[in-house]
Design a protein around this motif. Structure first.
Motif, PDB file in Angstrom:
ATOM      1  N   UNK A  17       0.847  -1.186   0.000  1.00  0.00           N
ATOM      2  CA  UNK A  17       0.000   0.000   0.000  1.00  0.00           C
ATOM      3  C   UNK A  17       0.884   1.237   0.000  1.00  0.00           C
ATOM      4  N   UNK A  18       0.351   2.338  -0.524  1.00  0.00           N
ATOM      5  CA  UNK A  18       1.060   3.605  -0.508  1.00  0.00           C
ATOM      6  C   UNK A  18       0.881   4.237   0.867  1.00  0.00           C
ATOM      7  N   UNK A  19       1.979   4.744   1.431  1.00  0.00           N
ATOM      8  CA  UNK A  19       1.952   5.348   2.768  1.00  0.00           C
ATOM      9  C   UNK A  19       1.466   6.793   2.681  1.00  0.00           C
ATOM     10  N   UNK A  20       0.211   6.959   2.254  1.00  0.00           N
ATOM     11  CA  UNK A  20      -0.356   8.300   2.121  1.00  0.00           C
ATOM     12  C   UNK A  20      -1.510   8.541   3.095  1.00  0.00           C
ATOM     13  N   UNK A  21      -1.820   7.569   3.942  1.00  0.00           N
ATOM     14  CA  UNK A  21      -2.918   7.716   4.898  1.00  0.00           C
ATOM     15  C   UNK A  21      -4.290   7.491   4.301  1.00  0.00           C
ATOM     16  N   UNK A  22      -4.352   7.131   3.024  1.00  0.00           N
ATOM     17  CA  UNK A  22      -5.639   6.976   2.341  1.00  0.00           C
ATOM     18  C   UNK A  22      -5.785   5.664   1.584  1.00  0.00           C
ATOM     19  N   UNK A  23      -4.691   4.960   1.354  1.00  0.00           N
ATOM     20  CA  UNK A  23      -4.737   3.730   0.564  1.00  0.00           C
ATOM     21  C   UNK A  23      -5.405   2.614   1.367  1.00  0.00           C
ATOM     22  N   UNK A  46     -15.762 -13.447  14.053  1.00  0.00           N
ATOM     23  CA  UNK A  46     -14.335 -13.257  13.811  1.00  0.00           C
ATOM     24  C   UNK A  46     -13.954 -11.871  14.338  1.00  0.00           C
ATOM     25  N   UNK A  47     -12.867 -11.804  15.109  1.00  0.00           N
ATOM     26  CA  UNK A  47     -12.357 -10.537  15.648  1.00  0.00           C
ATOM     27  C   UNK A  47     -11.060 -10.185  14.943  1.00  0.00           C
ATOM     28  N   UNK A  48     -10.802  -8.871  14.796  1.00  0.00           N
ATOM     29  CA  UNK A  48      -9.638  -8.397  14.053  1.00  0.00           C
ATOM     30  C   UNK A  48      -8.749  -7.531  14.921  1.00  0.00           C
ATOM     31  N   UNK A  49      -7.446  -7.555  14.618  1.00  0.00           N
ATOM     32  CA  UNK A  49      -6.511  -6.603  15.214  1.00  0.00           C
ATOM     33  C   UNK A  49      -5.517  -6.182  14.147  1.00  0.00           C
ATOM     34  N   UNK A  50      -5.095  -4.928  14.236  1.00  0.00           N
ATOM     35  CA  UNK A  50      -4.134  -4.376  13.285  1.00  0.00           C
ATOM     36  C   UNK A  50      -3.003  -3.733  14.082  1.00  0.00           C
ATOM     37  N   UNK A  51      -1.768  -4.089  13.732  1.00  0.00           N
ATOM     38  CA  UNK A  51      -0.588  -3.506  14.362  1.00  0.00           C
ATOM     39  C   UNK A  51       0.305  -2.918  13.282  1.00  0.00           C
ATOM     40  N   UNK A  52       1.137  -1.972  13.675  1.00  0.00           N
ATOM     41  CA  UNK A  52       2.074  -1.384  12.733  1.00  0.00           C
ATOM     42  C   UNK A  52       1.513  -0.150  12.061  1.00  0.00           C
ATOM     43  N   UNK A  53       1.885   0.050  10.793  1.00  0.00           N
ATOM     44  CA  UNK A  53       1.595   1.273  10.059  1.00  0.00           C
ATOM     45  C   UNK A  53       0.253   1.225   9.332  1.00  0.00           C
ATOM     46  N   UNK A  54      -0.779   0.736   9.991  1.00  0.00           N
ATOM     47  CA  UNK A  54      -2.103   0.670   9.382  1.00  0.00           C
ATOM     48  C   UNK A  54      -3.198   0.783  10.418  1.00  0.00           C
ATOM     49  N   UNK A  55      -4.414   0.965   9.948  1.00  0.00           N
ATOM     50  CA  UNK A  55      -5.577   1.088  10.827  1.00  0.00           C
ATOM     51  C   UNK A  55      -6.727   0.252  10.267  1.00  0.00           C
ATOM     52  N   UNK A  83     -15.155  -9.883   4.431  1.00  0.00           N
ATOM     53  CA  UNK A  83     -14.084  -9.017   3.963  1.00  0.00           C
ATOM     54  C   UNK A  83     -13.825  -7.935   4.993  1.00  0.00           C
ATOM     55  N   UNK A  84     -12.549  -7.701   5.306  1.00  0.00           N
ATOM     56  CA  UNK A  84     -12.138  -6.622   6.201  1.00  0.00           C
ATOM     57  C   UNK A  84     -11.326  -5.616   5.396  1.00  0.00           C
ATOM     58  N   UNK A  85     -11.347  -4.364   5.834  1.00  0.00           N
ATOM     59  CA  UNK A  85     -10.626  -3.294   5.144  1.00  0.00           C
ATOM     60  C   UNK A  85      -9.651  -2.650   6.113  1.00  0.00           C
ATOM     61  N   UNK A  86      -8.400  -2.473   5.660  1.00  0.00           N
ATOM     62  CA  UNK A  86      -7.401  -1.740   6.438  1.00  0.00           C
ATOM     63  C   UNK A  86      -6.937  -0.539   5.618  1.00  0.00           C
ATOM     64  N   UNK A  87      -6.533   0.519   6.338  1.00  0.00           N
ATOM     65  CA  UNK A  87      -6.067   1.752   5.699  1.00  0.00           C
ATOM     66  C   UNK A  87      -4.614   1.999   6.071  1.00  0.00           C
ATOM     67  N   UNK A  88      -3.856   2.533   5.144  1.00  0.00           N
ATOM     68  CA  UNK A  88      -2.461   2.870   5.414  1.00  0.00           C
ATOM     69  C   UNK A  88      -2.381   4.106   6.305  1.00  0.00           C
ATOM     70  N   UNK A  89      -1.216   4.311   6.897  1.00  0.00           N
ATOM     71  CA  UNK A  89      -0.915   5.565   7.577  1.00  0.00           C
ATOM     72  C   UNK A  89       0.062   6.324   6.675  1.00  0.00           C
ATOM     73  N   UNK A  90       0.613   7.399   7.175  1.00  0.00           N
ATOM     74  CA  UNK A  90       1.566   8.172   6.381  1.00  0.00           C
ATOM     75  C   UNK A  90       3.010   7.799   6.692  1.00  0.00           C
ATOM     76  N   UNK A  91       3.222   6.666   7.332  1.00  0.00           N
ATOM     77  CA  UNK A  91       4.577   6.212   7.607  1.00  0.00           C
ATOM     78  C   UNK A  91       4.806   4.862   6.932  1.00  0.00           C
ATOM     79  N   UNK A  92       6.018   4.676   6.453  1.00  0.00           N
ATOM     80  CA  UNK A  92       6.333   3.408   5.805  1.00  0.00           C
ATOM     81  C   UNK A  92       6.491   2.328   6.866  1.00  0.00           C
ATOM     82  N   UNK A  93       6.518   1.098   6.447  1.00  0.00           N
ATOM     83  CA  UNK A  93       6.657  -0.017   7.369  1.00  0.00           C
ATOM     84  C   UNK A  93       5.756  -1.164   6.968  1.00  0.00           C
ATOM     85  N   UNK A  94       5.200  -1.825   7.961  1.00  0.00           N
ATOM     86  CA  UNK A  94       4.336  -2.978   7.710  1.00  0.00           C
ATOM     87  C   UNK A  94       3.024  -2.858   8.468  1.00  0.00           C
TER      88      UNK A  94
END
Length: 142
Positions: A17-23, A46-55, A83-94
């Motif tokens: 994903x592009x680290x633009x906070x919108x991808x 089903x429960x979800x968790x997101x760690x790192x550079x995403x939300x 289907x679950x959806x995650x969004x990027x942040x503005x920082x690179x990483x995982x």
């Protein structure tokens, strides 16, 4: 024919994903047996968790009669999947996305974030990749 539900299988529509906070990335969560066959009669929560550079953004299961809230990090499977959806942040990483359900092995997927720069006559400008005809993808060393 599917056997007994065994684990959660996660498949993303893309791995970067592009680290633009919108991808966004769309992750299909499937309840499968030990051989990877879909268990179409399984509708467990089903429960979800997101760690790192995403939300976490939302989830949907395709059940038109469902009253579950999309924005909460949990959703029952419908016919064995959702289907679950995650969004990027503005920082690179995982982005590390995990899905858990009672009685099943946890599913985990890792997505990479990178910056997209467009080359123009005025120097480098960070833009959205859909507007880039010539782009340079800078992937961080992790």
């Amino acid at each position: 024919t599917a056997g007994k539900p065994h684990h959660l299988e996660l498949v993303a529509d893309r791995t970067g994903l592009v680290a633009d906070g919108k991808d966004l990335a769309y992750i299909t969560v499937r309840v499968v047996d030990k051989d990877g066959n879909l268990c179409p009669s399984d509708n467990r929560l089903v429960s979800f968790s997101v760690k790192g550079a995403g939300r976490y953004r939302a989830a949907a299961n395709g059940d038109a009669t469902s009253l579950d809230l999309f924005h909460l990090p949990k959703m029952p499977a419908f016919n064995g999947q959702l289907t679950a959806i995650v969004r990027s942040t503005e920082q690179s990483g995982e982005i590390v996305f995990e899905a858990k359900a009672k009685g099943l092995r946890t599913g985990k997927i890792v997505l990479s974030l990178y910056y997209c720069w467009c080359v123009s006559f005025y120097g480098l400008q960070q833009l959205f990749p859909s507007f880039c005809s010539l782009s340079l993808h800078i992937r961080p060393q992790i």
